[in-house]
Motif scaffolding. Structure first.
Motif, PDB file in Angstrom:
ATOM      1  N   VAL A 124       0.852  -1.188   0.000  1.00  0.00           N
ATOM      2  CA  VAL A 124       0.000   0.000   0.000  1.00  0.00           C
ATOM      3  C   VAL A 124       0.890   1.240   0.000  1.00  0.00           C
ATOM      4  O   VAL A 124       1.778   1.381   0.848  1.00  0.00           O
ATOM      5  N   THR A 125       0.636   2.120  -0.978  1.00  0.00           N
ATOM      6  CA  THR A 125       1.491   3.292  -1.138  1.00  0.00           C
ATOM      7  C   THR A 125       0.787   4.546  -0.625  1.00  0.00           C
ATOM      8  O   THR A 125      -0.420   4.537  -0.377  1.00  0.00           O
ATOM      9  N   LEU A 126       1.580   5.606  -0.521  1.00  0.00           N
ATOM     10  CA  LEU A 126       1.012   6.887  -0.110  1.00  0.00           C
ATOM     11  C   LEU A 126      -0.101   7.310  -1.058  1.00  0.00           C
ATOM     12  O   LEU A 126      -1.134   7.821  -0.640  1.00  0.00           O
ATOM     13  N   SER A 127       0.076   7.058  -2.355  1.00  0.00           N
ATOM     14  CA  SER A 127      -0.973   7.500  -3.282  1.00  0.00           C
ATOM     15  C   SER A 127      -2.224   6.631  -3.149  1.00  0.00           C
ATOM     16  O   SER A 127      -3.333   7.110  -3.373  1.00  0.00           O
ATOM     17  N   ASP A 128      -2.085   5.371  -2.765  1.00  0.00           N
ATOM     18  CA  ASP A 128      -3.280   4.561  -2.465  1.00  0.00           C
ATOM     19  C   ASP A 128      -4.067   5.174  -1.314  1.00  0.00           C
ATOM     20  O   ASP A 128      -5.299   5.195  -1.318  1.00  0.00           O
ATOM     21  N   LEU A 129      -3.346   5.647  -0.304  1.00  0.00           N
ATOM     22  CA  LEU A 129      -4.005   6.264   0.849  1.00  0.00           C
ATOM     23  C   LEU A 129      -4.745   7.532   0.418  1.00  0.00           C
ATOM     24  O   LEU A 129      -5.906   7.746   0.777  1.00  0.00           O
ATOM     25  N   GLU A 130      -4.083   8.344  -0.389  1.00  0.00           N
ATOM     26  CA  GLU A 130      -4.722   9.583  -0.869  1.00  0.00           C
ATOM     27  C   GLU A 130      -5.965   9.255  -1.696  1.00  0.00           C
ATOM     28  O   GLU A 130      -6.996   9.918  -1.589  1.00  0.00           O
ATOM     29  N   HIS A 131      -5.858   8.219  -2.507  1.00  0.00           N
ATOM     30  CA  HIS A 131      -6.977   7.787  -3.340  1.00  0.00           C
ATOM     31  C   HIS A 131      -8.171   7.371  -2.476  1.00  0.00           C
ATOM     32  O   HIS A 131      -9.316   7.764  -2.726  1.00  0.00           O
ATOM     33  N   SER A 132      -7.895   6.610  -1.440  1.00  0.00           N
ATOM     34  CA  SER A 132      -8.949   6.159  -0.533  1.00  0.00           C
ATOM     35  C   SER A 132      -9.650   7.353   0.109  1.00  0.00           C
ATOM     36  O   SER A 132     -10.883   7.424   0.144  1.00  0.00           O
ATOM     37  N   VAL A 133      -8.877   8.312   0.573  1.00  0.00           N
ATOM     38  CA  VAL A 133      -9.460   9.499   1.214  1.00  0.00           C
ATOM     39  C   VAL A 133     -10.305  10.276   0.207  1.00  0.00           C
ATOM     40  O   VAL A 133     -11.405  10.738   0.525  1.00  0.00           O
ATOM     41  N   SER A 134      -9.839  10.348  -1.024  1.00  0.00           N
ATOM     42  CA  SER A 134     -10.591  11.114  -2.029  1.00  0.00           C
ATOM     43  C   SER A 134     -11.920  10.444  -2.357  1.00  0.00           C
ATOM     44  O   SER A 134     -12.862  11.086  -2.789  1.00  0.00           O
ATOM     45  N   ARG A 135     -12.012   9.157  -2.167  1.00  0.00           N
ATOM     46  CA  ARG A 135     -13.262   8.431  -2.356  1.00  0.00           C
ATOM     47  C   ARG A 135     -14.231   8.651  -1.197  1.00  0.00           C
ATOM     48  O   ARG A 135     -15.368   8.217  -1.241  1.00  0.00           O
ATOM     49  N   GLY A 136     -13.725   9.201  -0.102  1.00  0.00           N
ATOM     50  CA  GLY A 136     -14.564   9.371   1.081  1.00  0.00           C
ATOM     51  C   GLY A 136     -14.278   8.334   2.153  1.00  0.00           C
ATOM     52  O   GLY A 136     -14.831   8.397   3.244  1.00  0.00           O
ATOM     53  N   TYR A 137     -13.423   7.365   1.859  1.00  0.00           N
ATOM     54  CA  TYR A 137     -13.062   6.359   2.862  1.00  0.00           C
ATOM     55  C   TYR A 137     -11.904   6.891   3.678  1.00  0.00           C
ATOM     56  O   TYR A 137     -10.745   6.738   3.307  1.00  0.00           O
ATOM     57  N   ARG A 138     -12.223   7.557   4.793  1.00  0.00           N
ATOM     58  CA  ARG A 138     -11.205   8.286   5.529  1.00  0.00           C
ATOM     59  C   ARG A 138     -11.139   7.890   6.992  1.00  0.00           C
ATOM     60  O   ARG A 138     -10.250   8.314   7.706  1.00  0.00           O
ATOM     61  N   ASP A 139     -12.102   7.106   7.454  1.00  0.00           N
ATOM     62  CA  ASP A 139     -12.012   6.541   8.787  1.00  0.00           C
ATOM     63  C   ASP A 139     -10.894   5.485   8.740  1.00  0.00           C
ATOM     64  O   ASP A 139     -10.756   4.778   7.745  1.00  0.00           O
ATOM     65  N   ILE A 140     -10.104   5.378   9.805  1.00  0.00           N
ATOM     66  CA  ILE A 140      -8.962   4.445   9.763  1.00  0.00           C
ATOM     67  C   ILE A 140      -9.425   3.016   9.437  1.00  0.00           C
ATOM     68  O   ILE A 140      -8.741   2.269   8.739  1.00  0.00           O
ATOM     69  N   GLU A 141     -10.620   2.653   9.909  1.00  0.00           N
ATOM     70  CA  GLU A 141     -11.139   1.302   9.624  1.00  0.00           C
ATOM     71  C   GLU A 141     -11.527   1.177   8.146  1.00  0.00           C
ATOM     72  O   GLU A 141     -11.352   0.137   7.522  1.00  0.00           O
ATOM     73  N   GLU A 142     -12.091   2.253   7.588  1.00  0.00           N
ATOM     74  CA  GLU A 142     -12.450   2.225   6.164  1.00  0.00           C
ATOM     75  C   GLU A 142     -11.190   2.180   5.304  1.00  0.00           C
ATOM     76  O   GLU A 142     -11.126   1.461   4.311  1.00  0.00           O
ATOM     77  N   VAL A 143     -10.188   2.964   5.698  1.00  0.00           N
ATOM     78  CA  VAL A 143      -8.934   2.990   4.948  1.00  0.00           C
ATOM     79  C   VAL A 143      -8.291   1.604   4.982  1.00  0.00           C
ATOM     80  O   VAL A 143      -7.786   1.099   3.976  1.00  0.00           O
ATOM     81  N   LYS A 144      -8.353   0.967   6.138  1.00  0.00           N
ATOM     82  CA  LYS A 144      -7.789  -0.377   6.265  1.00  0.00           C
ATOM     83  C   LYS A 144      -8.457  -1.321   5.271  1.00  0.00           C
ATOM     84  O   LYS A 144      -7.803  -2.077   4.565  1.00  0.00           O
ATOM     85  N   ARG A 145      -9.771  -1.239   5.187  1.00  0.00           N
ATOM     86  CA  ARG A 145     -10.488  -2.153   4.299  1.00  0.00           C
ATOM     87  C   ARG A 145     -10.292  -1.780   2.834  1.00  0.00           C
ATOM     88  O   ARG A 145     -10.140  -2.655   1.980  1.00  0.00           O
TER      89      ARG A 145
END
Ligand code: FES
Ligand code: FES
Lengths: 102, 414, 416
Positions: free
Chosen positions: A13-34
């Motif tokens: 999992v890369t930094l840009s994957d994390l940014e992508h997840s947040v941009s989708r609205g998945y920003r809770d740590i549990e949502e990001v994990k999934r």
């Protein structure tokens, strides 16, 4: 290799994957994990939970103390079935006594 | 022992990882999604970079497995071998990243193909070749104090409570207790061994190579399950002390996962504990918080004959090397090296305490989610205590003092 | 709400992954719920999101979904991903045939991979009674066109060579049952629903339902109140609590089911394997992990979702007994989720008696996930003016109070 900033090595999992997840609205740590899969590899987040949580605080502009850790789930380290199978707390089903084994 | 088919000479008792580093065999497996090469990072059993197949059993940690004569060690998850892997093309094809959630959902034919391919690429390690051997019955400890973690804080806390007559058990997951003392040139292996022996002398029951795998509040009124290599233990205690220290973590810079990028503490451990100089030209990538630790490590590495360069994290723009690292790129140009040591504040290993309901808080200076304690070392849960780096990074000397202090407070509490 | 920058960032990725350009799926953490909506769905699990998606597809887009936690927090994010047609009542078999069809098309229809893999379901019997139960179900399944067949124990070995057949007397196998990866299912529904205009609020618990003189409810949340013409209770195990807010008794109760996952292994296990005597089940996920659980009797009604050593030990003991070669395989993590247990093992659907604007979609007894694709579709058809499918006629809440439940067959195959 291609300049990836890897935050979670077990699951790539890369930094840009994390940014992508947040941009989708998945920003809770549990949502990001999934959504990204970070923290679900063989180390179960030992190497990446703090790193991702701190980056998440930065990206979402929250104070770090506002970010909780994801739920801590047993076992804390990979544990062989053969070891767990010896535990005396295991429930015995009717078919085990019927066969008279153990 | 045998490593990927060739014979390797190694000292008994040394870890397989240390032995293979010493003999130059280094890439062990490939990552799951992009098939990037994977190998050692932490040397303390926590990062899972060093998973190998050992004696027919998949996914064992080379750095926590002692060498045994005739041991068969094999790399995993690569075709045809871990060092040269044709599937590494995945990494190149998806150089800008792939969202595997939406990959090839365009048509049903493509999607079927994606499902097939992904399944074949998935997984790490093949099924064991044989059924497991029968194991001994589960062991049980009923004690006054259970200390989790055998580093400087844990050893000090356990010997303090044992000296005061409290029945004490200490659980440590490493090959040998000592924790960060075995990685820090300011302390060293001899002192680690001294404190370890001292702890045993005070009457502490020490479970080495044993991991606290979980606290289960609903089983039997609350039990800590501990896995030793071939046995499970149940521990019941009146007081619990978490002294689990911190996990080494990587720092975010491009291609930070290239083999040859190791935790600085791992480089320290190889030198201090195993007498192995893991590189001749070492670049240390550091954050300001780790300045003093890095100074000590740099001196020790230089003393052992290495050529050491220190680079602030903010200056790193990339790494180079096919397989093993050959250089890092910085804002001021390329630096050739054969090892990168990453010095980041360790992340508190607080997940066990969290299972006991202890409050934690994310704190950048502490390195991650530190356990919140009061002045005496009490956590937010009754009869649960914490000391050392798990409450925020302190370093070995301060952690030992903290452990002794919290141990004394536990004794006083009854 | 999402800032403009984040949206741009999203679109810049579109060419890389081949995605259709869509707005962020979830509403941001701040900002109020809309003042009114045609339908408020309470519960952002798979049932609620499936209904929302199908409503939106049929043009009813004035819909809000209110989820009290994060997406996938409840049972929808915690199940083993099994999808099977081996049931004991005709209506469930028929519904699941349609669900399987929808699962096959999900990735292409919704643009998200759910890694649906039809490796079959293998049930194992250890005595004559269990065998008879399988045989009875198979007769019915075959009549419905599901090609389940009984197998000699030896033939089970052809499908799963790792089995230890000691004590196994019979097996049933249907090759077209399968497993999928649960989370992307939620993302897929959520994302497409949002693209059609449905608004999905997470971390937004409902604290009150105020009936309105003109019909409908004022739905209170910490982010303001939304006036909804109709409310759908899709809260899973928490459904009784929502219904209580307007004095409706829903007779379901929460049962904790634990589950765990192993280290990832190279593919070796094709079907879902389930043993009737212990309720043990396991399958190999697309990531290579062995995911499974076992039935633990005697934990009663509870909302506690902690993990137990008893579960780990029981699962390990039963699994190693069934497949001895797994002894050295390591468990990576365990967790638990709540079944919404109904008295007769069947769901509760349709408007609550005396409350024509309050709809129920609960009581799925741990199988809401596999039912959701078809239930969501049928529910949306009905709410947008279609004739109600037979399942709605057979599943009213009233059946428990007026005794008409007697003609409702009991579903007794709620395992795995
Ligand atoms: S590094 Fe993220 S799970 Fe191991
Ligand atoms: S687990 Fe062995 S190097 Fe990290």
């Amino acid at each position: 290799m291609a300049g990836k900033i890897v935050l979670c090595r077990c699951e790539d999992v890369t930094l840009s994957d994390l940014e992508h997840s947040v941009s989708r609205g998945y920003r809770d740590i549990e949502e990001v994990k999934r959504y990204t899969g970070f923290g679900t590899g063989p180390c179960q987040g030992k190497e990446c939970l703090a790193v991702v949580a701190l980056q998440l605080a930065r990206i979402t502009q929250q104070h770090p103390s506002a970010i909780p850790p994801f739920t801590s789930r047993p076992p804390l380290a990979p544990t062989p079935l053969k070891l767990l199978a010896k535990d005396p707390g295991a429930h015995r089903f009717a078919d085990e006594t019927d066969e008279g084994e153990d | 022992m045998r490593l990927s088919g060739s014979s390797v000479r190694a000292y008994a008792d040394e870890s397989i990882a240390a032995a293979s580093i010493a003999c130059g065999s280094r890439v062990l497996s490939r990552s799951l999604k992009y098939h990037r090469p994977r190998t050692f990072f932490c040397f303390e059993g926590h990062c899972s970079g060093c998973l190998v197949r050992l004696g027919g059993v998949p996914n064992l940690r080379a750095c926590q497995s002692p060498c045994t004569p005739g041991a068969e060690v094999e790399g995993q998850n690569a075709f045809p071998s871990a060092e040269i892997d044709l599937l590494g093309a995945v990494d190149f094809l998806f150089s800008r990243g792939m969202d595997h959630h939406t990959l090839m959902t365009g048509s049903s034919v493509l999607n079927k193909l994606a499902n097939k391919v992904v399944r074949q690429l998935s997984g790490l390690g093949k099924l064991p070749t044989h059924a497991a051997a029968e194991l001994p019955e589960v062991g049980r400890f009923d004690v006054d104090v259970c200390v989790i973690g055998g580093g400087p804080a844990g050893l000090a806390a356990a010997s303090t409570t044992a000296r005061a007559g409290r029945r004490t058990v200490l659980v440590d997951d490493q090959l040998r207790p000592g924790g960060s003392m075995r990685t820090d040139p300011r302390v060293g292996r001899a002192l680690a061994e001294h404190y370890g022996a001292e702890t045993v002398r005070t009457g502490v029951a020490v479970l080495a190579r044993s991991t606290a795998i979980g606290f289960f509040p609903e089983d039997d009124g609350g039990v800590l399950a501990v896995s030793a290599p071939d046995r499970l233990y149940r521990i019941y205690a009146r007081h619990w002390i978490w002294a689990t220290g911190g996990y080494v973590v990587n720092l975010p810079f491009p291609d930070n996962d290239r083999p040859g990028v190791l935790a600085a503490r791992a480089v320290g451990r190889l030198l201090v504990d195993h007498g192995i100089l893991a590189g001749e030209r070492v670049c240390i990538v550091e954050t300001p918080a780790m300045e003093q630790d890095v100074t000590a490590l740099a001196q020790a590495l230089t003393g052992a004959g290495a050529d050491v360069t220190r680079v602030p994290l903010a200056d790193v723009v990339g790494t180079r090397g096919r397989g093993w690292i050959t250089a890092i790129d910085t804002k001021r140009g390329k630096l050739d090296c054969d090892l990168v040591a990453v010095a980041a504040t360790p992340a508190p290993a607080s997940e066990g305490a969290r299972q006991q309901g202890c409050s934690v808080v994310l704190d950048e200076h502490a390195g991650g989610f530190k356990i919140v304690t009061d002045d005496a070392g009490r956590t937010s849960t009754a009869n649960v205590w914490a000391c050392g780096d798990v409450t925020g990074y302190q370093g070995p000397a301060a952690a030992a003092a903290d452990g002794a202090r919290v141990g004394a407070n536990v004794v006083e509490a009854g | 709400m999402q800032g403009a920058n984040e949206d741009e960032e999203d679109e810049s990725r579109a060419d890389v992954s081949g995605e259709i350009r869509l707005p962020a799926t979830l509403e941001g953490r701040t900002g109020n719920v809309p003042e009114k909506a045609e339908i408020a769905i309470v519960g952002g699990g798979v049932i609620g999101l499936s209904i929302a998606y199908h409503l939106a597809r049929r043009g009813l887009t004035d819909v809000v979904v209110l989820e009290r936690g994060y997406l996938a927090e409840g049972a929808s994010g915690r199940n083993g991903g099994g999808v099977r047609q081996q049931w004991s009542t005709e209506i469930n078999i028929r519904l699941m045939q349609e669900s399987v069809e929808l699962c096959r098309r999900f990735a292409v229809d919704l643009g998200v991979n759910v890694w649906f893999r039809q490796g079959g379901y293998l049930f194992l019997a250890r005595n004559a009674k269990e065998t008879a139960r399988l045989e009875k179900n198979i007769a019915l399944q075959n009549r419905c066109g599901v090609h389940t067949r009984m197998l000699e124990p030896k033939a089970a070995l052809d499908i799963v060579p790792e089995l230890d057949l000691t004590g196994i007397v019979a097996a049933s196998y249907n090759p077209s049952d399968g497993i999928l990866f649960p989370w992307p299912f939620l993302w897929g529904y959520a994302r497409q629903a949002a693209a059609h205009g449905v608004r999905i609020f997470t971390q937004t618990p409902v604290g009150g339902l105020e009936p309105q003189a003109s019909g409908g409810y004022l739905v209170h949340t910490p982010r303001g109140a939304v006036r909804a013409r109709r409310v759908i209770n899709a809260c899973g195990a928490w459904s009784p609590r929502l219904a209580e807010l307007i004095g409706v008794q829903v007779p379901t109760w929460p049962i904790r089911h634990e589950i765990c996952s192993s280290e990832p292994l190279k593919p070796f296990l094709r079907p879902m394997v389930s043993e009737l005597s212990s309720g043990l089940y396991c399958s190999q996920s697309m990531r290579g992990e062995i995911v499974g659980g076992v039935s633990l009797p005697g934990h009663g009604s509870t909302y506690r979702m902690g993990s137990t050593l008893e579960f780990l030990a029981t699962y390990a003991r039963r699994l190693v007994r069934l497949m001895p070669v797994l002894g050295d395989i390591k468990i990576l993590r365990q967790w638990a989720g709540p079944y919404d247990q109904s008295p007769d093992g069947n769901p509760i659907l349709g408007a609550a008696p005396g409350h024509p604007d309050f709809f129920l979609a609960c009581g799925f007894v741990g199988h809401g996930f596999m039912m959701a694709p078809i239930i969501g579709k049928l529910y949306a058809e009905w709410l947008t003016g279609g004739t109600p499918h037979e399942i709605f006629v057979r599943s009213p809440l009233a059946r428990f109070a007026d005794g008409s439940g007697a003609h409702h067959e009991k579903e007794d195959f709620n395992i795995g």
